[in-house]
Scaffold this motif. Structure first.
Motif, PDB file in Angstrom:
ATOM      1  N   THR A 237       9.198   2.150 -18.240  1.00 30.65           N
ATOM      2  CA  THR A 237       8.519   3.377 -17.829  1.00 30.65           C
ATOM      3  C   THR A 237       7.057   3.364 -18.248  1.00 30.65           C
ATOM      4  N   GLU A 238       6.809   2.957 -19.476  1.00 36.27           N
ATOM      5  CA  GLU A 238       5.438   2.908 -19.965  1.00 36.27           C
ATOM      6  C   GLU A 238       4.594   1.962 -19.125  1.00 36.27           C
ATOM      7  N   ALA A 239       5.171   0.814 -18.782  1.00 42.88           N
ATOM      8  CA  ALA A 239       4.435  -0.171 -17.989  1.00 42.88           C
ATOM      9  C   ALA A 239       4.078   0.371 -16.617  1.00 42.88           C
ATOM     10  N   ILE A 240       5.015   1.057 -15.979  1.00 40.95           N
ATOM     11  CA  ILE A 240       4.747   1.619 -14.649  1.00 40.95           C
ATOM     12  C   ILE A 240       3.734   2.757 -14.748  1.00 40.95           C
ATOM     13  N   ALA A 241       3.956   3.677 -15.686  1.00 41.14           N
ATOM     14  CA  ALA A 241       3.079   4.834 -15.821  1.00 41.14           C
ATOM     15  C   ALA A 241       1.651   4.436 -16.172  1.00 41.14           C
ATOM     16  N   ARG A 242       1.504   3.393 -16.959  1.00 38.61           N
ATOM     17  CA  ARG A 242       0.182   2.994 -17.402  1.00 38.61           C
ATOM     18  C   ARG A 242      -0.498   2.028 -16.439  1.00 38.61           C
ATOM     19  N   SER A 243       0.296   1.214 -15.744  1.00 41.28           N
ATOM     20  CA  SER A 243      -0.292   0.131 -14.961  1.00 41.28           C
ATOM     21  C   SER A 243      -0.291   0.362 -13.453  1.00 41.28           C
ATOM     22  N   ALA A 244       0.677   1.129 -12.949  1.00 42.72           N
ATOM     23  CA  ALA A 244       0.733   1.333 -11.491  1.00 42.72           C
ATOM     24  C   ALA A 244      -0.450   2.186 -11.052  1.00 42.72           C
ATOM     25  N   ARG A 245      -1.102   1.754  -9.998  1.00 37.09           N
ATOM     26  CA  ARG A 245      -2.232   2.513  -9.468  1.00 37.09           C
ATOM     27  C   ARG A 245      -1.805   3.492  -8.384  1.00 37.09           C
ATOM     28  N   LYS A 246      -0.526   3.521  -8.100  1.00 40.27           N
ATOM     29  CA  LYS A 246       0.002   4.435  -7.095  1.00 40.27           C
ATOM     30  C   LYS A 246       0.642   5.651  -7.783  1.00 40.27           C
ATOM     31  N   PRO A 247       0.670   6.804  -7.112  1.00 41.83           N
ATOM     32  CA  PRO A 247       1.347   7.975  -7.671  1.00 41.83           C
ATOM     33  C   PRO A 247       2.820   7.660  -7.959  1.00 41.83           C
ATOM     34  N   LEU A 248       3.321   8.196  -9.060  1.00 39.91           N
ATOM     35  CA  LEU A 248       4.704   7.957  -9.481  1.00 39.91           C
ATOM     36  C   LEU A 248       5.428   9.286  -9.637  1.00 39.91           C
ATOM     37  N   LEU A 249       6.522   9.450  -8.909  1.00 40.25           N
ATOM     38  CA  LEU A 249       7.348  10.648  -9.001  1.00 40.25           C
ATOM     39  C   LEU A 249       8.644  10.281  -9.716  1.00 40.25           C
ATOM     40  N   VAL A 250       8.882  10.914 -10.876  1.00 41.95           N
ATOM     41  CA  VAL A 250      10.096  10.672 -11.650  1.00 41.95           C
ATOM     42  C   VAL A 250      11.030  11.858 -11.444  1.00 41.95           C
ATOM     43  N   LEU A 251      12.177  11.601 -10.826  1.00 42.06           N
ATOM     44  CA  LEU A 251      13.156  12.653 -10.541  1.00 42.06           C
ATOM     45  C   LEU A 251      14.112  12.783 -11.712  1.00 42.06           C
ATOM     46  N   LYS A 252      14.231  14.002 -12.221  1.00 40.31           N
ATOM     47  CA  LYS A 252      15.066  14.228 -13.396  1.00 40.31           C
ATOM     48  C   LYS A 252      16.225  15.173 -13.145  1.00 40.31           C
ATOM     49  N   LYS A 253      16.050  16.111 -12.230  1.00 39.34           N
ATOM     50  CA  LYS A 253      17.064  17.149 -12.045  1.00 39.34           C
ATOM     51  C   LYS A 253      18.205  16.650 -11.171  1.00 39.34           C
ATOM     52  N   HIS A 254      18.935  15.698 -11.701  1.00 45.82           N
ATOM     53  CA  HIS A 254      20.036  15.101 -10.940  1.00 45.82           C
ATOM     54  C   HIS A 254      21.154  16.105 -10.684  1.00 45.82           C
ATOM     55  N   ASP A 255      21.499  16.852 -11.737  1.00 49.17           N
ATOM     56  CA  ASP A 255      22.626  17.777 -11.615  1.00 49.17           C
ATOM     57  C   ASP A 255      22.361  18.865 -10.590  1.00 49.17           C
ATOM     58  N   ALA A 256      21.106  19.289 -10.521  1.00 51.95           N
ATOM     59  CA  ALA A 256      20.772  20.378  -9.602  1.00 51.95           C
ATOM     60  C   ALA A 256      20.888  19.951  -8.151  1.00 51.95           C
ATOM     61  N   ARG A 257      20.733  18.636  -7.903  1.00 50.89           N
ATOM     62  CA  ARG A 257      20.769  18.160  -6.536  1.00 50.89           C
ATOM     63  C   ARG A 257      22.127  17.615  -6.147  1.00 50.89           C
ATOM     64  N   SER A 258      22.875  17.113  -7.142  1.00 47.15           N
ATOM     65  CA  SER A 258      24.140  16.441  -6.831  1.00 47.15           C
ATOM     66  C   SER A 258      25.276  17.417  -6.665  1.00 47.15           C
TER      67      SER A 258
ATOM     68  N   ASN B 119       0.830  -1.207   0.000  1.00 47.49           N
ATOM     69  CA  ASN B 119       0.000   0.000   0.000  1.00 47.49           C
ATOM     70  C   ASN B 119       0.864   1.257   0.000  1.00 47.49           C
ATOM     71  N   ILE B 120       1.768   1.335  -0.952  1.00 46.63           N
ATOM     72  CA  ILE B 120       2.691   2.457  -1.080  1.00 46.63           C
ATOM     73  C   ILE B 120       1.930   3.740  -1.399  1.00 46.63           C
ATOM     74  N   SER B 121       2.311   4.829  -0.755  1.00 43.30           N
ATOM     75  CA  SER B 121       1.648   6.109  -1.012  1.00 43.30           C
ATOM     76  C   SER B 121       2.268   6.849  -2.191  1.00 43.30           C
ATOM     77  N   LEU B 122       3.560   6.582  -2.467  1.00 43.25           N
ATOM     78  CA  LEU B 122       4.251   7.261  -3.561  1.00 43.25           C
ATOM     79  C   LEU B 122       5.441   6.422  -4.025  1.00 43.25           C
ATOM     80  N   ILE B 123       5.509   6.144  -5.332  1.00 44.83           N
ATOM     81  CA  ILE B 123       6.660   5.479  -5.931  1.00 44.83           C
ATOM     82  C   ILE B 123       7.604   6.559  -6.435  1.00 44.83           C
TER      83      ILE B 123
END
Length: 287
Positions: free
Chosen positions: A266-287, A243-247
């Motif tokens: 990605t398509e499989a998760i985005a289309r099939s997961a019923r839980k919210p999905l957060l995709v982190l992209k700004k790696h450089d800004a955080r690292s 019962n994950i609240s956020l992937i």
């Protein structure tokens, strides 16, 4: 944290549900409600008025009134396009406004109905540098009733760990103060023999234990999990079991769920997961 949020709004149930979820994201300072209309002409000019554009702006102003976040600035932006892709318009405004997060639903209608089902979603995912939160109401309601509330996204967060640099746990530093518990997850997807698979599982558990020590030091309950199988299938299955609240996952990485199998995972998760999905992209800004 996500201080400036862009919401491509198409007046669907998913869009309305996203508005209800805004309060669950801390530290938002500015919200942009964005809608795209198609021009009635091959070339758009200020002299040629499109009634759909004006109507969309009026409807968004009504939506704006529903956002009860007095400390956050809310703006309405409607863009009329005569050609090109909707994803181009989304990427343009995200870049122009330097947004820190885009919130989108899985299903839509109108000009962005193909999101997460076709090329528009892939273009936003692959080419827009902003972090992306995909969220939708539970079930398939024909109409979103007032009783359907957005649960707390940070109660039981699943971090999909791939051991590439920077670590996903480092990218999530800003949200740790709001997280109750973390499920560290890794899927072993390859191995020519049972011995190799067992060795990979053992190594993964050891690495996750190191990360768990850091999480526990922040007064966050942290559990580790290693599964064997297809990454998308295991992620989706685990998110339902616990019962994950956020992937949460990175967009790229040596074994990242986006880059590992180009498009497919990605398509499989985005289309099939019923839980919210957060995709982190700004790696450089955080690292």
């Amino acid at each position: 944290m996500f201080t400036k949020v862009l919401i491509p709004y198409d007046f669907s149930n998913d869009s309305e549900y996203i508005i209800r979820c805004l309060k669950n994201i801390p530290q938002i300072r500015e919200i942009i409600l964005f809608h795209v209309t198609r021009s009635l002409y091959l070339i758009s000019t200020p002299e040629r008025e499109n009634p759909e554009t004006d109507y969309a702006r009026l409807r968004l102003e009504k939506v704006k009134e529903l956002i009860e976040m007095p400390r956050s600035k809310v703006r309405v932006v409607v863009e009329e396009i005569s050609g090109g892709e909707v994803s181009d318009a989304i990427i343009r405004i995200a870049d122009r406004e330097q947004v820190s997060l885009i919130m989108m639903g899985r299903r839509g209608r109108g000009v962005i109905e193909t999101l997460l089902l076709g090329s528009t979603a892939w273009d936003v995912l692959r080419y827009c540098p902003s972090d992306l939160l995909l969220i939708h109401p539970p079930g398939k309601p024909l109409r979103l009733s007032p009783g359907i509330r957005c649960p707390d996204l940070f109660t039981n967060v699943m971090l999909c760990k791939d051991f590439s640099s920077p670590g996903i746990e480092d990218l999530c530093m800003d949200i740790y103060p709001y997280v109750t518990s973390v499920e560290l997850f890794h899927a072993v997807t390859r191995g020519d023999s049972e011995e190799e698979v067992n060795h990979a599982v053992k190594d993964a558990k050891e690495e996750l234990e190191k990360v768990a020590i850091t999480c526990n030091g922040k007064d966050i309950t942290c559990n580790i999990h290693v599964r064997v199988g297809d990454a998308a299938d295991e992620i989706i299955r685990f998110s339902e079991e616990k019962n994950i609240s956020l992937i949460v996952a990175k967009s790229t990485g040596r074994q990242g769920i986006v880059k590992k199998i180009v498009g497919g995972t990605t398509e499989a998760i985005a289309r099939s997961a019923r839980k919210p999905l957060l995709v982190l992209k700004k790696h450089d800004a955080r690292s």
